[in-house]
Scaffold this active site. Structure first.
Site, short mmCIF file in Angstrom:
data_model
loop_
_atom_site.label_atom_id
_atom_site.label_comp_id
_atom_site.label_asym_id
_atom_site.label_seq_id
_atom_site.Cartn_x
_atom_site.Cartn_y
_atom_site.Cartn_z
N GLU A 75 -10.10 0.50 0.63
CA GLU A 75 -10.76 -0.73 0.18
C GLU A 75 -12.21 -0.78 0.64
O GLU A 75 -13.09 -1.22 -0.10
CB GLU A 75 -9.98 -1.95 0.70
CG GLU A 75 -8.62 -2.09 0.03
CD GLU A 75 -7.79 -3.23 0.59
OE1 GLU A 75 -7.31 -4.06 -0.20
OE2 GLU A 75 -7.62 -3.29 1.84
N GLU B 185 -0.19 0.41 1.09
CA GLU B 185 0.37 -0.83 1.63
C GLU B 185 1.82 -1.06 1.22
O GLU B 185 2.62 -1.61 1.99
CB GLU B 185 -0.49 -2.02 1.18
CG GLU B 185 -1.85 -2.12 1.85
CD GLU B 185 -2.93 -1.35 1.12
OE1 GLU B 185 -4.12 -1.56 1.43
OE2 GLU B 185 -2.59 -0.52 0.23
#
Length: 261
Positions: free
Chosen positions: A115, A135
């Site tokens: 990210e 994730e």
């Protein structure tokens, strides 16, 4: 004794270098580091002399290996919203910074590391770099902009594959997907980054700023408003001294001397 800094920061020839310095946990992102990076970008935003920012990780194993799992253990719905919102704010600042930000990816970039890299203007990786939106394997989903930036960067089909399966891809595959600008040997990474910063410094600062804004903002405005925003920024660039110098130098067949005005 002051607060322990989880990063290194220095300026070389109008380029700011940030090194995430938590090699013992593969440079994982924790809440303290998020706040410290906000403070760093306060300084960067106030320094009008800077031409670019370079972000990398300490060592030769990891750019950033996700979020700190020790903090994730304590995260509930309230903390989840609060902490991801703060991280989104940080990554939005990086994405929308007036000057380019280069991610020098020197190893794994997974979860929050991916990210962070996605929020940067350019991504240059070493051959040993690996990437994952991992994730889902922890029972959660990306929360710091990953679902949105990954989709706009590599397209919905491949973004869904990476986010839903959480599998690792290597640097060459990331390059093919359009996730990276370039892949080089690890020992050449910072040399390559230096070459990119030299190219940036040779170009007019305001034109780069306006062009970056047109692309970033236009992507969220929609096609019609994006065209309008581009037109206004083009018009604004026509008022600069650098525009006059660029056109004059071209007609006079000489190298332009841009002043960032």
């Amino acid at each position: 004794m002051g607060e322990e800094l989880l990063y290194l920061y220095n300026i070389q020839e109008d380029i700011a270098y940030i090194t995430i310095n938590r090699p013992e946990v593969r440079n994982a992102l924790n809440n303290k580091l998020v706040e410290q990076l906000h403070e760093v970008f306060d300084r960067i935003e106030e320094d009008s002399n800077l031409r670019a920012v370079v972000i990398t990780g300490a060592g030769d194993k990891a750019f950033m290996a996700g979020a700190d799992i020790n903090e994730l253990v304590e995260r509930d719905a309230i903390l989840g919203r609060k902490q991801t919102k703060r991280r989104q704010e940080l990554f939005n600042r990086i994405e929308n910074l007036d000057i380019p930000v280069i991610a020098a990816i020197n190893g794994v970039a997974v979860g929050a590391g991916l990210e962070l890299a996605l929020s940067c203007t350019f991504r240059i990786a070493s051959e040993n770099a690996k990437f994952a939106a991992s994730e889902v394997k922890l029972g959660i989903i990306p929360g710091a902009g990953g679902t949105q930036r990954l989709t706009s960067t590599i397209g919905r089909t491949k973004a869904l594959e990476m986010i839903l399966l959480g599998e690792m891809i290597d640097a060459q595959e990331a390059l093919k997907l359009g996730l990276l600008n370039k892949v080089v040997p690890l020992e050449s990474l910072m040399i390559e980054v230096k070459e990119w910063t030299e190219k940036i410094k040779a170009l007019p600062k305001l034109a780069i700023q306006y062009a970056k804004e047109a692309v970033i903002r236009g992507n969220s405005l929609g096609r019609e408003m994006g065209f309008a925003h581009e037109s206004y920024l083009h018009a604004l660039s026509c008022t600069t001294e650098d525009k006059k110098e660029g056109v004059t130098a071209f007609l006079e067949k000489r190298k332009p001397q841009f002043k960032g005005k």
